[in-house]
Design an enzyme around this catalytic site. Structure first.
Site, PDB file in Angstrom:
ATOM      1  N   GLN A  76     -14.854   1.779   1.925  1.00 10.77           N
ATOM      2  CA  GLN A  76     -14.476   1.438   0.575  1.00 10.77           C
ATOM      3  C   GLN A  76     -14.214   3.007  -0.387  1.00 10.77           C
ATOM      4  OE1 GLN A  76     -15.891  -1.717  -2.135  1.00 10.77           O
ATOM      5  NE2 GLN A  76     -14.396  -2.707  -3.176  1.00 10.77           N
ATOM      6  N   HIS A  82      -9.670  -6.518  -2.655  1.00  7.20           N
ATOM      7  CA  HIS A  82      -8.847  -6.205  -1.801  1.00  7.20           C
ATOM      8  C   HIS A  82      -9.119  -6.776  -0.706  1.00  7.20           C
ATOM      9  CE1 HIS A  82      -9.616  -2.037  -1.856  1.00  7.20           C
ATOM     10  NE2 HIS A  82      -9.448  -1.366  -0.862  1.00  7.20           N
ATOM     11  N   ASP A 138       0.655  -1.310   0.406  1.00  3.32           N
ATOM     12  CA  ASP A 138      -0.548   0.062  -0.171  1.00  3.32           C
ATOM     13  C   ASP A 138       1.181   1.355   0.226  1.00  3.32           C
ATOM     14  OD1 ASP A 138      -1.588   2.016   0.831  1.00  3.32           O
ATOM     15  OD2 ASP A 138      -2.885   0.745   1.376  1.00  3.32           O
ATOM     16  N   ILE A 139       0.538   2.535  -1.126  1.00  2.00           N
ATOM     17  CA  ILE A 139       1.201   3.562  -1.081  1.00  2.00           C
ATOM     18  C   ILE A 139       1.187   4.352   0.063  1.00  2.00           C
ATOM     19  CG2 ILE A 139       2.202   3.312  -3.678  1.00  2.00           C
ATOM     20  CD1 ILE A 139      -0.188   5.240  -3.593  1.00  2.00           C
ATOM     21  N   HIS A 161      -6.130  -5.837   3.062  1.00  2.62           N
ATOM     22  CA  HIS A 161      -5.303  -4.901   3.473  1.00  2.62           C
ATOM     23  C   HIS A 161      -4.582  -6.448   4.457  1.00  2.62           C
ATOM     24  CE1 HIS A 161      -6.814  -1.412   2.487  1.00  2.62           C
ATOM     25  NE2 HIS A 161      -7.994  -1.554   2.611  1.00  2.62           N
TER      26      HIS A 161
HETATM   27  P1  AMP Z   1     -10.135   1.099   0.517  1.00  3.27           P
HETATM   28  O1  AMP Z   1     -10.173   1.122  -0.815  1.00  3.27           O
HETATM   29  O2  AMP Z   1     -10.445   1.744   1.436  1.00  3.27           O
HETATM   30  O3  AMP Z   1     -10.106  -0.526   1.299  1.00  3.27           O
HETATM   31  O4  AMP Z   1      -8.755   1.703   0.366  1.00  3.27           O
HETATM   32  C1  AMP Z   1      -7.682   1.527  -0.595  1.00  3.27           C
HETATM   33  C2  AMP Z   1      -6.367   1.411  -0.220  1.00  3.27           C
HETATM   34  O5  AMP Z   1      -5.960   1.786  -1.920  1.00  3.27           O
HETATM   35  C3  AMP Z   1      -5.528   2.718   0.160  1.00  3.27           C
HETATM   36  O6  AMP Z   1      -5.117   1.669   1.469  1.00  3.27           O
HETATM   37  C4  AMP Z   1      -4.929   3.241  -0.209  1.00  3.27           C
HETATM   38  O7  AMP Z   1      -3.782   3.598   0.168  1.00  3.27           O
HETATM   39  C5  AMP Z   1      -4.513   2.046  -1.617  1.00  3.27           C
HETATM   40  N1  AMP Z   1      -3.758   2.343  -2.624  1.00  3.27           N
HETATM   41  C6  AMP Z   1      -4.661   3.645  -3.550  1.00  3.27           C
HETATM   42  N2  AMP Z   1      -4.289   3.547  -4.515  1.00  3.27           N
HETATM   43  C7  AMP Z   1      -2.248   2.507  -4.563  1.00  3.27           C
HETATM   44  C8  AMP Z   1      -1.647   2.287  -5.447  1.00  3.27           C
HETATM   45  N3  AMP Z   1      -1.965   2.765  -6.542  1.00  3.27           N
HETATM   46  N4  AMP Z   1      -0.757   1.786  -5.406  1.00  3.27           N
HETATM   47  C9  AMP Z   1      -0.943   0.762  -3.683  1.00  3.27           C
HETATM   48  N5  AMP Z   1      -1.715   1.032  -3.196  1.00  3.27           N
HETATM   49  C10 AMP Z   1      -2.620   2.210  -2.874  1.00  3.27           C
END
Ligand code: AMP
Length: 144
Positions: free
Chosen positions: A97, A103, A34-35, A105
């Site tokens: 989300q 995905h 995760d970035i 975590h």
């Molecule tokens: P969520 O949809 O709330 O479960 O969270 C989406 C996750 O994706 C968040 O923790 C972001 O930091 C992560 N995220 C968004 N774009 C990227 C990316 N390009 N590469 C890695 N992680 C990402």
């Protein structure tokens, strides 16, 4: 209506249109850092099959993904000397989300250290590159 958007950021990562810090890939799943990590080693595990979230995921994709989650969790605990691992999965906007490709975590946890709030800091490439290499090595060391 809840539909799968083929232009979500994780679909672009899967197509190679957007770079990512990959730590694991097989025919059915991909895992990458995760970035905006909420903890040291925060990793995302996704199916390659299109699924918006847990609620529409095909059962075969879901079962393969959870096995990859276990593999990443085991390796991350070792690689980052964590004390435990938290899993999070959000389905639909009301749950939190933000990216609409299923995905999980994987969040390594350290005694006494709370998770950062979502999307607190964008981590630098200089930090994420060696972190991904360390986790890739730990995954490889798990064997088959
Ligand atoms: P969520 O949809 O709330 O479960 O969270 C989406 C996750 O994706 C968040 O923790 C972001 O930091 C992560 N995220 C968004 N774009 C990227 C990316 N390009 N590469 C890695 N992680 C990402």
């Amino acid at each position: 209506m809840s539909v799968y958007d083929r232009d979500n950021i994780f679909a672009k990562i899967l197509r190679g249109e957007v770079p990512s810090f990959k730590v694991h890939e097989d025919d059915h799943t991909l895992a990458f850092l995760d970035i905006m990590p909420r903890t040291l080693g925060h990793t995302l595990v996704i199916p390659k099959a299109p699924a918006r979230n847990l609620l529409d995921a095909p059962s075969d994709a879901l079962s393969r993904t959870i096995l990859a989650v276990q593999r990443v969790a085991k390796a991350a605990k070792i690689a980052f000397a964590a004390d435990g691992v938290t899993l999070l999965q959000f389905s639909e906007q009301a749950s939190g989300q933000v990216v609409f490709h299923l995905h999980f975590h994987v969040l390594p946890r350290y005694d006494g250290i709370p998770l950062l709030p979502p999307q607190t800091n964008m981590e630098s490439n200089e930090t994420l590159v060696p972190r991904a290499a360390k986790l890739r090595a730990a995954i490889a060391n798990l064997g088959v």
